[in-house]
Design a protein around this motif. Structure first.
Motif, mmCIF file in Angstrom:
data_model
loop_
_atom_site.group_PDB
_atom_site.id
_atom_site.type_symbol
_atom_site.label_atom_id
_atom_site.label_comp_id
_atom_site.label_asym_id
_atom_site.label_seq_id
_atom_site.Cartn_x
_atom_site.Cartn_y
_atom_site.Cartn_z
ATOM 1 N N CYS A 86 0.774 -1.347 -0.102
ATOM 2 C CA CYS A 86 -0.149 0.094 -0.075
ATOM 3 C C CYS A 86 0.931 1.344 -0.039
ATOM 4 C CB CYS A 86 -0.915 0.141 1.235
ATOM 5 S SG CYS A 86 -0.083 0.383 2.710
ATOM 6 N N GLY A 87 0.403 2.331 -0.354
ATOM 7 C CA GLY A 87 0.856 3.883 -0.081
ATOM 8 C C GLY A 87 0.371 4.376 1.125
ATOM 9 N N SER A 88 1.363 5.279 1.678
ATOM 10 C CA SER A 88 0.847 5.903 2.982
ATOM 11 C C SER A 88 0.485 7.544 2.760
ATOM 12 C CB SER A 88 2.185 5.949 3.852
ATOM 13 O OG SER A 88 2.063 6.612 5.010
ATOM 14 N N PHE A 89 -0.347 7.811 3.663
ATOM 15 C CA PHE A 89 -0.642 9.359 3.579
ATOM 16 C C PHE A 89 -0.341 9.967 4.657
ATOM 17 C CE2 PHE A 89 -4.949 7.685 1.147
ATOM 18 C CZ PHE A 89 -4.205 8.116 -0.154
ATOM 19 N N ARG A 90 0.407 8.989 5.493
ATOM 20 C CA ARG A 90 1.003 9.936 6.904
ATOM 21 C C ARG A 90 2.527 9.683 6.995
ATOM 22 N NH1 ARG A 90 -3.204 12.497 7.267
ATOM 23 N NH2 ARG A 90 -5.208 11.119 7.085
ATOM 24 N N GLU A 91 2.983 10.915 7.146
ATOM 25 C CA GLU A 91 4.327 11.096 7.436
ATOM 26 C C GLU A 91 4.946 9.981 8.371
ATOM 27 O OE1 GLU A 91 7.715 12.909 6.238
ATOM 28 O OE2 GLU A 91 6.269 14.286 6.184
ATOM 29 N N GLU A 92 4.318 9.703 9.473
ATOM 30 C CA GLU A 92 4.948 9.009 10.394
ATOM 31 C C GLU A 92 4.900 7.319 9.925
ATOM 32 O OE1 GLU A 92 0.824 9.677 11.873
ATOM 33 O OE2 GLU A 92 2.303 10.703 10.785
ATOM 34 N N MET A 93 3.965 7.009 9.061
ATOM 35 C CA MET A 93 3.950 5.825 8.624
ATOM 36 C C MET A 93 4.826 5.799 7.150
ATOM 37 S SD MET A 93 -0.413 5.122 9.047
ATOM 38 C CE MET A 93 -1.242 5.071 10.492
ATOM 39 N N HIS A 150 2.185 -0.023 12.987
ATOM 40 C CA HIS A 150 1.004 0.821 13.447
ATOM 41 C C HIS A 150 -0.091 0.035 14.003
ATOM 42 C CE1 HIS A 150 3.890 4.112 12.207
ATOM 43 N NE2 HIS A 150 4.096 3.399 11.108
ATOM 44 N N ASP A 151 -0.622 0.105 14.987
ATOM 45 C CA ASP A 151 -1.876 -0.370 15.437
ATOM 46 C C ASP A 151 -3.069 0.489 14.848
ATOM 47 O OD1 ASP A 151 -3.848 -2.232 16.262
ATOM 48 O OD2 ASP A 151 -3.257 -1.740 18.379
ATOM 49 N N GLY A 152 -3.727 0.267 14.002
ATOM 50 C CA GLY A 152 -4.869 0.955 13.345
ATOM 51 C C GLY A 152 -4.627 1.965 12.294
ATOM 52 N N GLY A 153 -5.650 2.108 11.491
ATOM 53 C CA GLY A 153 -5.602 2.889 10.411
ATOM 54 C C GLY A 153 -6.473 2.634 9.323
ATOM 55 N N THR A 154 -6.860 3.549 8.658
ATOM 56 C CA THR A 154 -7.977 3.278 7.540
ATOM 57 C C THR A 154 -7.517 3.346 6.163
ATOM 58 O OG1 THR A 154 -9.590 4.793 8.860
ATOM 59 C CG2 THR A 154 -9.919 4.458 6.371
ATOM 60 N N TYR A 155 -7.968 2.114 5.509
ATOM 61 C CA TYR A 155 -7.389 1.709 4.346
ATOM 62 C C TYR A 155 -8.391 2.196 3.325
ATOM 63 C CZ TYR A 155 -6.043 -1.848 0.818
ATOM 64 O OH TYR A 155 -5.624 -2.526 -0.441
ATOM 65 N N LEU A 156 -7.991 3.042 2.276
ATOM 66 C CA LEU A 156 -8.582 3.326 1.124
ATOM 67 C C LEU A 156 -8.398 2.594 0.043
ATOM 68 C CD1 LEU A 156 -9.856 6.881 -0.130
ATOM 69 C CD2 LEU A 156 -8.900 5.283 -1.809
ATOM 70 N N ALA A 157 -9.535 1.613 -0.251
ATOM 71 C CA ALA A 157 -9.539 0.833 -1.575
ATOM 72 C C ALA A 157 -9.864 1.478 -2.725
ATOM 73 C CB ALA A 157 -10.347 -0.407 -1.198
ATOM 74 N N MET A 158 -8.805 1.784 -3.603
ATOM 75 C CA MET A 158 -9.315 2.262 -5.097
ATOM 76 C C MET A 158 -9.096 1.210 -6.226
ATOM 77 S SD MET A 158 -5.158 4.007 -6.064
ATOM 78 C CE MET A 158 -6.097 4.683 -7.451
ATOM 79 N N GLU A 159 -9.764 1.415 -7.225
ATOM 80 C CA GLU A 159 -10.053 0.535 -8.309
ATOM 81 C C GLU A 159 -8.540 0.126 -8.940
ATOM 82 O OE1 GLU A 159 -11.657 -2.218 -10.035
ATOM 83 O OE2 GLU A 159 -13.044 -0.910 -9.111
ATOM 84 N N GLY A 160 -7.789 1.268 -9.247
ATOM 85 C CA GLY A 160 -6.731 0.863 -10.096
ATOM 86 C C GLY A 160 -6.780 0.530 -11.520
ATOM 87 N N PRO A 161 -6.035 -0.091 -12.058
ATOM 88 C CA PRO A 161 -4.549 -0.295 -11.759
ATOM 89 C C PRO A 161 -3.809 0.790 -11.663
ATOM 90 C CG PRO A 161 -4.740 -0.776 -14.237
ATOM 91 C CD PRO A 161 -6.238 -0.438 -13.572
ATOM 92 N N GLN A 162 -3.967 2.103 -12.098
ATOM 93 C CA GLN A 162 -3.430 3.387 -12.015
ATOM 94 C C GLN A 162 -3.116 3.705 -10.775
ATOM 95 O OE1 GLN A 162 -6.067 3.162 -13.795
ATOM 96 N NE2 GLN A 162 -5.439 2.828 -16.078
ATOM 97 N N PHE A 163 -2.135 4.544 -10.217
ATOM 98 C CA PHE A 163 -2.071 5.041 -9.029
ATOM 99 C C PHE A 163 -2.685 6.442 -8.889
ATOM 100 C CE2 PHE A 163 1.875 2.377 -9.298
ATOM 101 C CZ PHE A 163 1.676 1.535 -8.171
ATOM 102 N N SER A 164 -2.954 7.151 -7.798
ATOM 103 C CA SER A 164 -3.787 8.252 -7.751
ATOM 104 C C SER A 164 -3.080 9.471 -8.441
ATOM 105 C CB SER A 164 -3.754 8.593 -6.265
ATOM 106 O OG SER A 164 -4.251 7.439 -5.569
ATOM 107 N N SER A 165 -4.063 10.338 -8.645
ATOM 108 C CA SER A 165 -3.606 11.796 -9.093
ATOM 109 C C SER A 165 -3.022 12.298 -8.062
ATOM 110 C CB SER A 165 -4.622 12.365 -9.948
ATOM 111 O OG SER A 165 -5.701 12.921 -9.160
ATOM 112 N N LEU A 166 -2.485 13.666 -8.252
ATOM 113 C CA LEU A 166 -1.938 14.338 -6.996
ATOM 114 C C LEU A 166 -3.243 14.903 -6.270
ATOM 115 C CD1 LEU A 166 -0.223 15.892 -5.085
ATOM 116 C CD2 LEU A 166 0.034 17.523 -7.154
ATOM 117 N N ALA A 167 -4.600 15.243 -7.155
ATOM 118 C CA ALA A 167 -5.552 15.749 -6.549
ATOM 119 C C ALA A 167 -6.321 14.703 -5.675
ATOM 120 C CB ALA A 167 -6.429 16.533 -7.433
#
Length: 287
Positions: A86-93, A150-167
């Motif tokens: 997965c990718g991370s949205f948190r600096e500490e992760m 890290h104990d706990g976190g919300t996982y956003l499941a996207m369709e893919g197969p491309q990665f996210s846009s910056l927005a």
């Protein structure tokens, strides 16, 4: 109990299984991603399924999620530990860290998400999609392994197969409050709940998605390098979890093993017999 492992990108086998053999499992929901590797780790019965197939032949969208969960149910799996990149949205992760997911946001749209449908309607609760008992067992097993977990976190499941846009990456992180992003835990977790199997997810961080100003867009070569290190750590965590869970399977305090108790809405005389036959493993206990 029997522990099922669904291995994601970079994890196509489990080391140290005794009496190990790959076996084909027939499912009325189609062919699973691959044969299932069964055996024992110490006193724990195991069943390992590579989510993308050996050689990584399935995209996140084409993974046969229903067949995979049905096949594990037919093998007597009581608990599933999902391991995925997965990718991370948190600096500490940070890349190389693991996250014990406890919530999901499902943004997939091109996948079959239920075993049930016209002719046999059912509604299960996924308010708490992760089995707390299993998640805590994995967390305890990780102690002393040299893995940042890290104990706990919300996982956003996207369709893919491309990665996210910056927005998109900024929206998921800043507006929606997601912690990690991946492409495969949904509808897997929902289907496991319908099959009354306890489910926990270990998200292995490979990158910072595209939101991080110091990292820019996702670099595939860096992801692959991190994947290799994560895979080795994941195999150690799986082995430790198996040792911790060996023995009789307790009644699930979260009710995962009774999720269908009052879920089926269609009257018995109105049920589609062909669909009911396909549900023999998943819902046989209540049908």
């Amino acid at each position: 109990m029997r522990l099922g492992i669904i291995g994601g990108s970079g994890i196509y086998e489990i080391d140290g299984l005794e009496d190990a053999r790959w076996q084909k499992v027939d499912s009325p929901w189609g062919n699973p991603s691959d044969e299932v590797l069964t055996g024992r780790l110490g006193d724990c019965e195991m069943a390992f399924l590579p989510r993308h197939g050996r050689g990584h032949v399935h995209s996140p969208t084409t993974v046969p999620y229903r067949a995979n969960i049905d096949a594990l149910k037919r093998l007597g799996v009581t608990d599933i530990l999902s391991v995925s990149a997965c990718g991370s949205f948190r600096e500490e992760m940070a890349p190389g860290d693991f996250v014990l997911v406890d919530q999901f946001i499902d943004r997939t749209f091109a996948r079959e998400k239920s075993f049930f449908g016209t002719g046999c309607v059912a509604h299960v609760s996924v308010a708490h999609p992760i089995c707390d008992r299993l998640r805590q067992a994995v967390g305890s097993a990780s102690a002393g392994l040299g893995i940042t977990v890290h104990d706990g976190g919300t996982y956003l499941a996207m369709e893919g197969p491309q990665f996210s846009s910056l927005a998109e990456s900024k929206m998921y992180r800043e507006v929606w409050g997601a912690d990690v992003i991946g492409m495969t835990n949904m509808p897997e977790a929902k289907l496991a709940r319908e099959a009354e199997i306890c489910y926990a997810s270990v998200a292995m961080i490979t990158d910072y998605d595209s939101w991080h100003p110091d990292h820019g867009s996702v670099d595939i070569s860096e992801i692959i390098a991190t994947l290799k290190g994560n895979a080795e750590k994941a195999r150690r965590l799986v082995a430790a979890t198996a040792r911790a869970l060996a023995g009789a399977h307790p009644d699930c305090p979260n009710g995962c093993d009774r999720a269908l108790e009052f879920a089926i809405m269609t009257a018995p005389d109105k049920r589609d017999q062909a669909l009911e036959a396909k549900l023999d493993a998943v819902a046989g206990r209540v049908l």
